[in-house]
Design an enzyme around this catalytic site. Structure first.
Site, mmCIF file in Angstrom:
data_model
loop_
_atom_site.group_PDB
_atom_site.id
_atom_site.type_symbol
_atom_site.label_atom_id
_atom_site.label_comp_id
_atom_site.label_asym_id
_atom_site.label_seq_id
_atom_site.Cartn_x
_atom_site.Cartn_y
_atom_site.Cartn_z
ATOM 1 N N SER A 139 0.854 -1.190 0.000
ATOM 2 C CA SER A 139 0.000 0.000 0.000
ATOM 3 C C SER A 139 0.886 1.235 0.000
ATOM 4 C CB SER A 139 -0.893 0.011 1.239
ATOM 5 O OG SER A 139 -1.513 1.273 1.421
ATOM 6 N N TYR A 152 -1.480 -0.562 10.124
ATOM 7 C CA TYR A 152 -1.647 -0.951 8.721
ATOM 8 C C TYR A 152 -0.415 -0.593 7.897
ATOM 9 C CZ TYR A 152 -3.604 -1.091 3.998
ATOM 10 O OH TYR A 152 -3.828 -1.355 2.670
#
Length: 260
Positions: A139, A152
């Site tokens: 990501s 995350y």
């Protein structure tokens, strides 16, 4: 024709998009997800393409179950040579509100599950004397720090380090690359925008779609959100013969959000 592909997290928006692109390219599919209903929906969406599709319900945090399912997939698809690790867990958390369970669960899905899926996949390929390719989902949060994405973002950074290490460890028979999606209107971003609307007084009453659109305008030079199809196309390339000499690389699909 290229072989079948194993896709984890196939029930989610990105996983389904990858499955649809793979089936459009004529590749068989072994679809993995913890959610049987969503997994069935993805299988139904691609079944009409005339490729072999199998579904496997599994929690990738359960390493023994994951290994068993990967082995099953190789039995079901004798030409399996691709793995796409889409399964992931994300969400906004203020750093001082993060608890041990949330932290551990995030890393169990985003890091441990990815590693052991690759380990099992590579072992099955080696047993059969075949070559293959892996694409991991990281990501842009791995590159650009964000105060609400500590767990995350750091887990997705670990995926990049893992990609580099395994590209060396598994060469020359297995290529390992990563894609880094930008801002895509999937369930994760719907939930995250909703979280902002609920927790940020400045955004009270603002629709999640508007919050997301403002983030796109602020963060993406191309001034448009990325799409599932954008990312699936990048995955298809990295799995293809056109990328036969590419390994250990991180391909950003983010409209210029992260630049060198």
């Amino acid at each position: 024709m290229a072989g079948a592909v194993l896709v984890t997290g196939a029930g989610g928006g990105l996983g389904r998009g990858v499955a649809e692109r793979m089936s459009a390219d004529g590749r068989g599919l072994a679809l993995l997800d913890i959610d049987e209903g969503r997994l069935s929906d993805t299988a139904a969406a691609v079944a009409s393409r005339g490729v072999t599709v199998t579904t496997h319900v599994v929690d990738i945090c359960d390493v023994d179950a994951l290994r068993a399912v990967v082995a099953e997939a190789f039995v079901a698809h004798d030409d399996l040579d691709g793995l796409v690790n889409v399964a992931g867990l994300g969400g906004f958390w203020q750093y001082d509100a993060l608890d041990v369970d949330t932290w551990d669960k995030t890393y169990a899905v985003n890091v441990r599950g990815v590693f052991f899926a690759i380990q099992a996949f590579a072992a099955e390929l080696a047993t059969r004397g075949r070559e293959g390719a892996v694409v991991n989902f990281s990501s842009i949060a791995a590159r650009n720090g964000h105060e609400l994405l500590t767990a995350y973002g750091s887990s997705k950074a670990a995926v990049l380090a893992m990609t580099n290490s395994l590209a060396r460890a598994l060469a020359p028979t297995v290529r390992v690359n990563a894609v880094l999606p930008g801002l895509i209107w999937t369930d994760m971003w719907r939930q995250s925008a909703g979280w902002l609307a609920e927790h940020d007084p400045a955004l009270a009453g603002v629709a999640p779609e508007q919050i997301f659109g403002a983030m796109v305008d602020q963060l993406i030079p191309m001034k448009r959100p990325q799409t599932v199809e954008d990312v699936a196309g990048a995955v298809a390339y990295l799995l293809s013969a056109d990328a036969a000499n590419i390994t250990g690389q991180s391909l950003h699909v983010d409209g210029g959000a992260v630049l060198p």
